[in-house]
Design an enzyme around this catalytic site. Structure first.
Site, short mmCIF file in Angstrom:
data_model
loop_
_atom_site.label_atom_id
_atom_site.label_comp_id
_atom_site.label_asym_id
_atom_site.label_seq_id
_atom_site.Cartn_x
_atom_site.Cartn_y
_atom_site.Cartn_z
N GLY A 130 0.83 -1.22 0.00
CA GLY A 130 0.00 0.00 0.00
C GLY A 130 0.86 1.26 0.00
O GLY A 130 1.82 1.36 0.76
N ARG A 162 8.84 -3.87 -14.40
CA ARG A 162 8.55 -2.91 -15.48
C ARG A 162 9.84 -2.57 -16.22
O ARG A 162 9.87 -2.49 -17.45
CB ARG A 162 7.93 -1.64 -14.89
CG ARG A 162 6.50 -1.81 -14.42
CD ARG A 162 6.05 -0.65 -13.53
NE ARG A 162 4.60 -0.68 -13.31
CZ ARG A 162 3.97 0.04 -12.39
NH1 ARG A 162 4.66 0.85 -11.59
NH2 ARG A 162 2.66 -0.04 -12.26
N HIS A 187 9.47 3.93 -4.17
CA HIS A 187 8.47 3.48 -5.14
C HIS A 187 7.62 4.70 -5.51
O HIS A 187 6.50 4.88 -5.04
CB HIS A 187 7.61 2.37 -4.55
CG HIS A 187 6.45 2.01 -5.44
ND1 HIS A 187 6.63 1.48 -6.69
CD2 HIS A 187 5.11 2.12 -5.27
CE1 HIS A 187 5.44 1.28 -7.25
NE2 HIS A 187 4.51 1.68 -6.41
#
Length: 327
Positions: A130, A162, A187
């Site tokens: 989260g 990614r 992040h």
């Protein structure tokens, strides 16, 4: 058959968890010989939705699913947990400043850190998914003084994946050919996807791509991929986040491949000059259920230093914004 392990998941009725729980129950995270007990936490208004998810889990008749707990009480969800995936977080609402978001999540992750400290296994492996994941992990860790800070990690595996996928596409290769990808830092859009050590088919990646593409196209594209998915799909990435969470935990539990590493947001002890106590993404290897930062890499170029410091600065600012709420 092994003894079941307890896997706690928060935000268990949400989109990411819906893409994740069935894969955990099928053995994809911890192995096809490891039974699991799922301990699922939701906020009270979402308990009915959670009940529906649990009915579906039952209807899959997974041989490895040894039990399911559903609750709105963190001390029940985290009781004796061996693994904890903290997926539930307050999403950013319209007109919310980042600071408001940090403070709203500080309340959630303080409570969860305290509950983990109180009732979880002393070896619990915690992954915060989260957002803002790194700072949420730091908040939980600071509220769990009896647990080793190394037990708390944040997910940058999605960014790592990614980065691998976009490099594979550019070099007309597959992700299997890409090794030693690195995500440094937060992040967030300040992360530094670093190809300095990366290889494609055993040869240096940076010799196979254009430098201008790397600096001005690739790095921003990896940094902003989450926003691009929201733009296209009208919702944030859920299945790919679930996939990365499973991969992060699987690697931590079962180990990294030889001659490769993964990116994990982990507790800094000052490696590469990064401030101690931040949860910062580093290249890590895993073995015997433990992680280790890969040391001795050359990060001395001005380009790397500038990028690594910028993302460290953002993490320091996030920490400072919630410091007054931390023990």
């Amino acid at each position: 058959m092994k003894q079941p392990v307890r896997v706690a998941v928060t935000g268990a009725a949400g989109n990411i968890s819906y893409a994740m729980l069935f894969r955990i129950a099928s053995g994809e995270m911890l192995g096809k010989d490891q039974p699991v007990i799922l301990q699922l936490l939701e906020i009270t208004p979402a308990l009915d939705a959670l009940k529906g998810v649990v009915m579906e889990l039952e209807d899959c008749a997974f041989p490895l699913l040894a039990g399911v707990v559903q609750t709105d009480d963190a001390t029940v969800a985290f009781k004796d947990a061996d693994y904890a995936l903290l997926v539930g977080a307050r999403p950013r609402g319209p007109g919310m400043e980042r600071k408001d978001l940090l403070e709203a999540n500080a309340a959630i992750f303080s409570a969860q850190g305290k509950a983990l400290n109180e009732v979880a296994s002393r070896d619990v492996k915690v992954l915060v998914v989260g957002n803002p994941a790194n700072t949420n992990a730091l908040i939980a860790q600071r509220n769990a003084p009896d647990l080793d800070p190394r037990n708390f990690t944040a997910m940058t595996r999605l960014d790592h994946n990614r980065g691998m996928a976009q490099l594979a596409e550019e070099t007309n290769s597959t992700v299997n050919d890409v090794k030693k990808m690195i995500i440094w830092g937060n992040h967030s859009s300040t992360q530094y996807p670093d190809l300095t050590e990366c290889t494609v088919n055993g040869k240096p990646a940076l010799e196979q791509v254009d430098r201008d593409w790397y600096e001005n196209s690739y790095i921003p594209s990896v940094q902003k991929r989450g926003a691009a998915i929201i733009e296209a799909r009208g919702a944030s990435s859920a299945a790919s986040a679930a996939n990365a969470a499973i991969a992060h935990m699987r690697t931590w539990a079962l180990g990294t491949d030889e001659n490769d590493w993964v990116s994990m947001g982990v507790y800094s002890q000052g490696e590469y000059g990064i401030a101690k106590g931040l949860i910062y993404s580093f290249p890590c290897t895993c073995s015997n259920g433990d992680w280790k930062i890969v040391e001795g890499l050359d990060t001395s170029s001005d380009f790397s230093q500038e990028k690594m410091k910028a993302t460290e600065q953002e993490l320091s600012e996030e920490r400072d914004a919630v410091e007054h709420l931390l023990p």
